[in-house]
Design an enzyme around this catalytic site. Structure first.
Site, PDB file in Angstrom:
ATOM      1  N   GLU A   1       0.837  -1.206   0.000  1.00  0.00           N
ATOM      2  CA  GLU A   1       0.000   0.000   0.000  1.00  0.00           C
ATOM      3  C   GLU A   1       0.865   1.247   0.000  1.00  0.00           C
ATOM      4  OE1 GLU A   1      -2.976  -0.153  -1.239  1.00  0.00           O
ATOM      5  OE2 GLU A   1      -3.590  -1.512   0.376  1.00  0.00           O
ATOM      6  N   HIS A   2       0.538   2.164  -0.892  1.00  0.00           N
ATOM      7  CA  HIS A   2       1.282   3.416  -1.063  1.00  0.00           C
ATOM      8  C   HIS A   2       2.736   3.135  -1.458  1.00  0.00           C
ATOM      9  CE1 HIS A   2      -1.920   6.138   0.232  1.00  0.00           C
ATOM     10  NE2 HIS A   2      -2.270   5.166   1.047  1.00  0.00           N
TER      11      HIS A   2
ATOM     12  N   LYS B   1     -11.493   9.708  -3.291  1.00  0.00           N
ATOM     13  CA  LYS B   1     -10.199  10.312  -3.608  1.00  0.00           C
ATOM     14  C   LYS B   1     -10.374  11.644  -4.331  1.00  0.00           C
ATOM     15  CE  LYS B   1      -7.518   7.142  -5.267  1.00  0.00           C
ATOM     16  NZ  LYS B   1      -7.328   7.284  -6.719  1.00  0.00           N
TER      17      LYS B   1
ATOM     18  N   GLY C   1     -12.424   2.409  -1.905  1.00  0.00           N
ATOM     19  CA  GLY C   1     -11.028   1.998  -2.050  1.00  0.00           C
ATOM     20  C   GLY C   1     -10.893   0.836  -3.014  1.00  0.00           C
TER      21      GLY C   1
ATOM     22  N   SER D   1     -11.261   1.327  -6.310  1.00  0.00           N
ATOM     23  CA  SER D   1     -10.805   1.900  -7.556  1.00  0.00           C
ATOM     24  C   SER D   1     -11.869   2.039  -8.638  1.00  0.00           C
ATOM     25  CB  SER D   1      -9.670   1.016  -8.080  1.00  0.00           C
ATOM     26  OG  SER D   1      -8.768   1.800  -8.706  1.00  0.00           O
ATOM     27  N   SER D   2     -13.043   2.477  -8.227  1.00  0.00           N
ATOM     28  CA  SER D   2     -14.092   2.708  -9.223  1.00  0.00           C
ATOM     29  C   SER D   2     -13.658   3.805 -10.191  1.00  0.00           C
ATOM     30  CB  SER D   2     -15.395   3.099  -8.539  1.00  0.00           C
ATOM     31  OG  SER D   2     -15.207   4.258  -7.759  1.00  0.00           O
TER      32      SER D   2
ATOM     33  N   ASP E   1       3.278   2.080  -4.898  1.00  0.00           N
ATOM     34  CA  ASP E   1       3.402   2.206  -6.366  1.00  0.00           C
ATOM     35  C   ASP E   1       4.046   3.515  -6.805  1.00  0.00           C
ATOM     36  OD1 ASP E   1       1.067   3.695  -5.748  1.00  0.00           O
ATOM     37  OD2 ASP E   1      -0.144   2.819  -7.362  1.00  0.00           O
TER      38      ASP E   1
ATOM     39  N   ASP F   1      -3.821   0.861  -9.983  1.00  0.00           N
ATOM     40  CA  ASP F   1      -5.237   0.621 -10.264  1.00  0.00           C
ATOM     41  C   ASP F   1      -5.468   0.365 -11.748  1.00  0.00           C
ATOM     42  OD1 ASP F   1      -5.123   1.406  -7.673  1.00  0.00           O
ATOM     43  OD2 ASP F   1      -6.165   3.310  -7.954  1.00  0.00           O
TER      44      ASP F   1
HETATM   45  C1  GLA Z   1      -4.865   4.699  -4.592  1.00  0.00           C
HETATM   46  C2  GLA Z   1      -4.003   5.074  -5.788  1.00  0.00           C
HETATM   47  C3  GLA Z   1      -2.998   3.950  -6.073  1.00  0.00           C
HETATM   48  C4  GLA Z   1      -2.214   3.585  -4.815  1.00  0.00           C
HETATM   49  C5  GLA Z   1      -3.159   3.346  -3.634  1.00  0.00           C
HETATM   50  C6  GLA Z   1      -2.424   3.119  -2.337  1.00  0.00           C
HETATM   51  O1  GLA Z   1      -5.672   3.625  -4.911  1.00  0.00           O
HETATM   52  O2  GLA Z   1      -4.794   5.309  -6.918  1.00  0.00           O
HETATM   53  O3  GLA Z   1      -2.152   4.357  -7.125  1.00  0.00           O
HETATM   54  O4  GLA Z   1      -1.270   4.563  -4.518  1.00  0.00           O
HETATM   55  O5  GLA Z   1      -4.057   4.417  -3.465  1.00  0.00           O
HETATM   56  O6  GLA Z   1      -1.692   1.934  -2.367  1.00  0.00           O
END
Ligand code: GLA
Length: 459
Positions: free
Chosen positions: A51-52, A236, A144, A146-147, A54, A192
């Site tokens: 997580e966090h 987001k 969370g 990723s829609s 990428d 994502d």
């Molecule tokens: C969001 C971002 C991703 C990633 C995650 C955390 O989903 O779009 O690129 O950074 O947060 O892992």
């Protein structure tokens, strides 16, 4: 893995997918008065661990979920894009591809459609032709999962398919969509979009970045992935965006500090922690962290403070990092500690998956959650309760997933124990929190990793 975008025949889909495609094609015809040529299915994703990492250039380990955004499309002869959504209260969006794209107000869904048009625009030599689009979302928003990237990839592939521009390489597209989505103002990495494009049934993906690389990792037999919503929305596009971008800046400054500490002559070349590891070949992650521990206090410090501490100019620290000012307080040390340790945990988790070692996977995911909570500070009280309840109900590796600040937890649950697991989580977490009449089933679900995006020709 097949790196080329392909068009799937309708007959190759599952009956449930065919039904969804027929429904959206019918709605398209009712709204636009003609048949769509293609429907794109673009799934959301869930991240098991990493997580966090990428945007720091370190790997992630996600899977595509069994819920997708559907985008039906037909090309237009003019340069206009008309995008509609089946979501109640969503206004149609109309814009021209002949003009430079101007963002709608923050959080507006039209920004995702404009972002999605960028890879198509980049391929058009003259004025790009437009398209009619109809979006029907089956990926829960603010969860969370990723829609938003599913929408960008879905609409982006729709533009390409509508105009026959499907000779694209998927790795290139993953990078283009990740870059394009920054149009909405989030400084996010590429997990994502890549997961949405490359998902594989019953497999996890290890994705690496700069450049993007993807390889399948086995999913343990006898388990399901379970996702539970904390009931706290993490949009987001709204408040969480600034908190997210702040983490990106803190990591970029951590990379600059390390470049300075290592005597790099051009510290401004660095904005990702993984780049530092590659340069200082002899140094391991824990040694890099140790360098920071020795010089940077674990409290908010501004670039001005850091410049004085490291004998550098403030410009070396802030140059080319969007939104960063010399007097912005930053938590550099603990953010770097999360990222370096999380990068190690992805490798540990991947090895555990190859060895079907569920105990080690559980420990890595648990440690990931604690690091996200304590060092990255992206958890929230509801997520904490949910992680505890899920763990007590027998989940493997319950942890927050995605950007955090609300949204969902992810965990593995033995397939034979799902009913019992849900009973307990419903009783202890959802029943006291949901208004009567709101079914917990809406908020949590189990699935196996699913396929990535598909472009389907409508017959
Ligand atoms: C969001 C971002 C991703 C990633 C995650 C955390 O989903 O779009 O690129 O950074 O947060 O892992």
């Amino acid at each position: 893995m097949n790196p080329q975008l392909s068009i799937e025949p309708f007959s190759g889909l599952l009956p449930s997918e065919q039904q969804q495609i027929r429904a959206v094609a019918e709605e398209f015809r009712a709204l636009f008065g003609r048949k769509p040529h293609f429907v794109v299915l673009a799934p959301g994703r869930v991240n098991l661990i990493g997580e966090h990492t990428d945007y720091n250039g370190y790997p992630v380990l996600p899977a595509a979920i069994d819920r997708a955004m559907l985008v039906a499309t037909a090309p237009r002869r003019d340069d206009v894009v008309v995008a509609r959504s089946t979501a109640p209260g969503t206004e149609p969006v109309t814009f021209s591809l002949a003009q430079p794209l101007r963002p709608n107000p923050e959080g507006h869904w039209g920004n995702y459609i404009k972002a999605a048009a960028l890879p198509w625009l980049a391929r058009s030599e003259h004025v790009a032709a437009g398209a009619d689009l109809l979006v029907k979302g089956h990926v829960p928003a603010g969860a969370g999962l990723s829609s938003s990237s599913a929408l960008v990839v879905g609409a982006g592939l729709a533009f390409l398919a509508a105009h026959g521009a499907t000779d694209a390489n998927l790795l290139t597209l993953a990078e283009e969509f990740a870059e394009a989505e920054r149009f909405v103002g989030t400084m996010s990495g590429g997990m994502d979009q890549t997961c949405c494009l490359f998902g594989k049934r019953e497999q996890l993906l290890r994705i690496e970045f700069f450049p993007v690389r993807v390889r399948p990792v086995p999913f343990p037999t006898g388990y399901h992935i379970v996702v539970c919503h904390s009931l706290v929305k993490a949009e987001k596009s709204a408040g969480a965006r600034e908190a997210y971008n702040q983490r990106v800046r803190e990591c970029a400054v951590a990379a600059r500090c390390l470049a300075l500490l290592l005597g790099e002559t051009e510290p401004r070349r660095f904005t990702r922690l993984a780049e530092i590891e590659r340069t200082a070949r002899a140094l391991r992650r824990w040694e890099l962290l140790d360098l920071l521990v020795q010089r940077i206090p674990d409290r908010p410090v501004t670039p001005n403070d850091l410049a004085a501490l490291l004998g550098a100019t403030v410009d070396d620290l802030v140059a080319d990092i969007p939104g960063l000012t010399p007097d912005l307080p930053l938590l550099v040390l603990r953010r770097a500690r999360h990222v370096f340790s999380e990068a190690d945990r992805v490798d540990i988790a991947e090895r555990a998956l190859w060895n079907a070692d569920i105990g080690t996977l559980h420990a890595a995911m648990k440690a990931s959650h604690e690091s996200c909570r304590d060092d990255y500070e992206v958890s929230c009280p509801a997520l904490e309760v949910l992680v505890r309840v899920a763990t007590e109900a027998g989940a493997i590796g319950a942890r927050l997933t995605g950007a955090g600040f609300g949204g969902c937890t992810v965990q593995l649950v033995p397939s034979g124990a799902l009913a019992e697991f849900f009973q307990r989580v419903d009783r202890e977490f959802y029943a006291p929190r949901l208004p009567s009449g709101d079914a917990p089933m809406r908020w949590r679900f189990a699935f196996l990793p699913d396929n990535g995006a598909r472009v389907v020709r409508v017959e």
